[in-house]
Design a protein around this motif. Structure first.
Motif, mmCIF file in Angstrom:
data_model
loop_
_atom_site.group_PDB
_atom_site.id
_atom_site.type_symbol
_atom_site.label_atom_id
_atom_site.label_comp_id
_atom_site.label_asym_id
_atom_site.label_seq_id
_atom_site.Cartn_x
_atom_site.Cartn_y
_atom_site.Cartn_z
ATOM 1 N N MET A 1 0.834 -1.202 0.000
ATOM 2 C CA MET A 1 0.000 0.000 0.000
ATOM 3 C C MET A 1 0.871 1.256 0.000
ATOM 4 N N VAL A 2 1.910 1.248 0.816
ATOM 5 C CA VAL A 2 2.801 2.415 0.896
ATOM 6 C C VAL A 2 3.519 2.644 -0.429
ATOM 7 N N ALA A 3 3.854 1.571 -1.136
ATOM 8 C CA ALA A 3 4.495 1.718 -2.444
ATOM 9 C C ALA A 3 3.576 2.462 -3.406
ATOM 10 N N ARG A 4 2.267 2.205 -3.316
ATOM 11 C CA ARG A 4 1.303 2.931 -4.154
ATOM 12 C C ARG A 4 1.266 4.405 -3.774
ATOM 13 N N LEU A 5 1.350 4.694 -2.479
ATOM 14 C CA LEU A 5 1.431 6.081 -2.022
ATOM 15 C C LEU A 5 2.669 6.756 -2.600
ATOM 16 N N ARG A 6 3.793 6.084 -2.490
ATOM 17 C CA ARG A 6 5.053 6.662 -2.956
ATOM 18 C C ARG A 6 5.036 6.975 -4.456
ATOM 19 N N ALA A 7 4.280 6.194 -5.219
ATOM 20 C CA ALA A 7 4.255 6.373 -6.672
ATOM 21 C C ALA A 7 3.402 7.558 -7.115
ATOM 22 N N LYS A 8 2.630 8.127 -6.207
ATOM 23 C CA LYS A 8 1.743 9.240 -6.554
ATOM 24 C C LYS A 8 2.480 10.572 -6.436
ATOM 25 N N PRO A 9 2.037 11.591 -7.181
ATOM 26 C CA PRO A 9 2.644 12.919 -7.038
ATOM 27 C C PRO A 9 2.553 13.404 -5.596
ATOM 28 N N GLY A 10 3.698 13.795 -5.046
ATOM 29 C CA GLY A 10 3.740 14.259 -3.673
ATOM 30 C C GLY A 10 3.917 13.149 -2.660
ATOM 31 N N GLY A 11 3.892 11.898 -3.113
ATOM 32 C CA GLY A 11 3.976 10.778 -2.189
ATOM 33 C C GLY A 11 5.287 10.698 -1.437
ATOM 34 N N ASP A 12 6.371 11.142 -2.075
ATOM 35 C CA ASP A 12 7.682 11.091 -1.410
ATOM 36 C C ASP A 12 7.773 12.074 -0.248
ATOM 37 N N ALA A 13 6.868 13.045 -0.207
ATOM 38 C CA ALA A 13 6.914 14.051 0.862
ATOM 39 C C ALA A 13 6.225 13.572 2.139
ATOM 40 N N ILE A 14 5.522 12.453 2.072
ATOM 41 C CA ILE A 14 4.832 11.909 3.241
ATOM 42 C C ILE A 14 5.767 10.937 3.955
ATOM 43 N N GLY A 15 6.160 11.264 5.166
ATOM 44 C CA GLY A 15 6.961 10.327 5.935
ATOM 45 C C GLY A 15 6.119 9.141 6.353
ATOM 46 N N VAL A 16 6.659 7.948 6.263
ATOM 47 C CA VAL A 16 5.918 6.738 6.613
ATOM 48 C C VAL A 16 6.801 5.824 7.457
ATOM 49 N N THR A 17 6.222 5.315 8.530
ATOM 50 C CA THR A 17 6.866 4.292 9.343
ATOM 51 C C THR A 17 6.113 2.983 9.149
ATOM 52 N N ILE A 18 6.819 1.937 8.771
ATOM 53 C CA ILE A 18 6.196 0.633 8.604
ATOM 54 C C ILE A 18 6.075 -0.027 9.976
ATOM 55 N N GLY A 19 4.841 -0.370 10.357
ATOM 56 C CA GLY A 19 4.640 -1.003 11.648
ATOM 57 C C GLY A 19 3.173 -1.096 11.998
ATOM 58 N N ASP A 20 2.907 -1.758 13.093
ATOM 59 C CA ASP A 20 1.562 -1.929 13.622
ATOM 60 C C ASP A 20 1.149 -0.633 14.308
ATOM 61 N N PHE A 21 0.064 -0.006 13.825
ATOM 62 C CA PHE A 21 -0.267 1.313 14.366
ATOM 63 C C PHE A 21 -0.818 1.257 15.791
ATOM 64 N N ALA A 22 -1.056 0.073 16.314
ATOM 65 C CA ALA A 22 -1.481 -0.024 17.708
ATOM 66 C C ALA A 22 -0.347 0.320 18.662
ATOM 67 N N THR A 23 0.891 0.056 18.246
ATOM 68 C CA THR A 23 2.017 0.192 19.173
ATOM 69 C C THR A 23 3.208 0.967 18.621
ATOM 70 N N THR A 24 3.251 1.210 17.321
ATOM 71 C CA THR A 24 4.426 1.840 16.715
ATOM 72 C C THR A 24 4.570 3.294 17.155
ATOM 73 N N ARG A 25 5.774 3.659 17.574
ATOM 74 C CA ARG A 25 6.075 5.035 17.969
ATOM 75 C C ARG A 25 6.945 5.695 16.899
ATOM 76 N N VAL A 26 6.700 6.978 16.676
ATOM 77 C CA VAL A 26 7.518 7.759 15.752
ATOM 78 C C VAL A 26 8.026 8.987 16.496
ATOM 79 N N ALA A 27 9.002 9.625 15.917
ATOM 80 C CA ALA A 27 9.643 10.752 16.595
ATOM 81 C C ALA A 27 8.742 11.986 16.596
ATOM 82 N N GLY A 28 8.853 12.760 17.663
ATOM 83 C CA GLY A 28 8.163 14.036 17.731
ATOM 84 C C GLY A 28 6.751 13.939 18.256
ATOM 85 N N THR A 29 6.104 15.094 18.353
ATOM 86 C CA THR A 29 4.706 15.163 18.796
ATOM 87 C C THR A 29 3.849 15.727 17.678
#
Length: 254
Positions: free
Chosen positions: A75-103
């Motif tokens: 799914m993320v590969a499809r996002l990346r292939a769209k115009p502007g997709g490279d500007a969206i930061g993505v973390t691969i993981g389970d969204f129930a528990t995955t933490r990313v940097a910042g607030t």
């Protein structure tokens, strides 16, 4: 939660962006993005289950920095292939528990994605993970259906919710565990396809309790993105919980 490849792998990702699906109607997308952009208030937004970017891309186009979390690399590969997709930061993981940097000033789960977490424990963990990401005053938005139990025939546990010349869809409910299996049947050129996806349906009041356990409080609940009143007849809801702003103790208090 599934690893992404089983339920949202390449076969699903390749046809996920269906312009005939009401989710991709420009009016539906615009109404969703209008609400989210206002709630973000110029801050960062975290999308759980970012998928192919149906909401993340237009929200980023409104000037909101968006970071996504998703298990499905396809799914993320499809996002990346769209115009502007490279500007969206993505973390691969389970969204129930995955933490990313910042607030973030906003986190959101749209179109029933909360139900992809198939246990109550996972759903509770998701609220706690979101609360840890939110800045004080930040909001968590969930769009999800109200369980269709009223449509169950007496003594039955199956709801047929889509019929067409070549496609059918039905849900099988286990009311003891709140487990649901959505089943999809498709016939193309005389050949049949079948797939099923497990979910866990969840009640509005149950979500409020999960929010409370995570230190969030209900701010608004609507029947849709236009802010329609939520009533006992509503088939779905958009709920907004807020992380209370930090309180400064009065001088001299213990």
């Amino acid at each position: 939660m599934d690893d992404g490849d089983g339920y949202f792998g390449e076969r699903v990702a390749a046809r996920y962006d269906d312009p005939a699906d009401e989710r991709f109607d420009p009016g539906v997308v615009a109404a969703t993005v209008d609400v989210l952009a206002e709630l973000a208030g110029g801050g960062r937004a975290l999308e759980l289950g970012v998928g192919t970017g149906r909401i993340a891309l237009p929200l980023a186009g409104r000037g909101v920095p968006v970071h996504g979390v998703d298990l499905s690399r396809a799914m993320v590969a499809r996002l990346r292939a769209k115009p502007g997709g490279d500007a969206i930061g993505v973390t691969i993981g389970d969204f129930a528990t995955t933490r990313v940097a910042g607030t973030f000033s906003l986190a959101y789960l749209v179109y029933n994605t909360i139900m992809n977490l198939t246990s109550q424990a996972e759903q509770v963990a998701c609220f706690r993970t979101v609360a840890a990401h939110l800045a004080p005053g930040g909001c968590f938005v969930v769009e999800v259906e109200v369980p269709l139990l009223r449509k169950l025939p007496p003594g039955e546990n199956v709801v047929l919710w889509h019929t067409g010349p070549t496609r059918w869809a039905y849900d099988v409910y286990d009311t003891a565990t709140q487990a649901t299996i959505s089943n999809y049947v498709k016939v193309v050129d005389g050949r049949g396809e079948f797939r099923s996806i497990p979910f866990r349906y969840v009640w509005p009041a149950e979500l409020d309790l999960m929010a409370q356990l995570a230190g969030l409080r209900l701010r608004d609940r609507w029947a849709g993105w236009a802010g329609e009143p939520f009533t006992h007849e509503s088939t779905g809801h958009v709920s907004i919980w807020e992380k209370p702003a930090s309180r400064v103790s009065p001088t001299g208090s213990g």
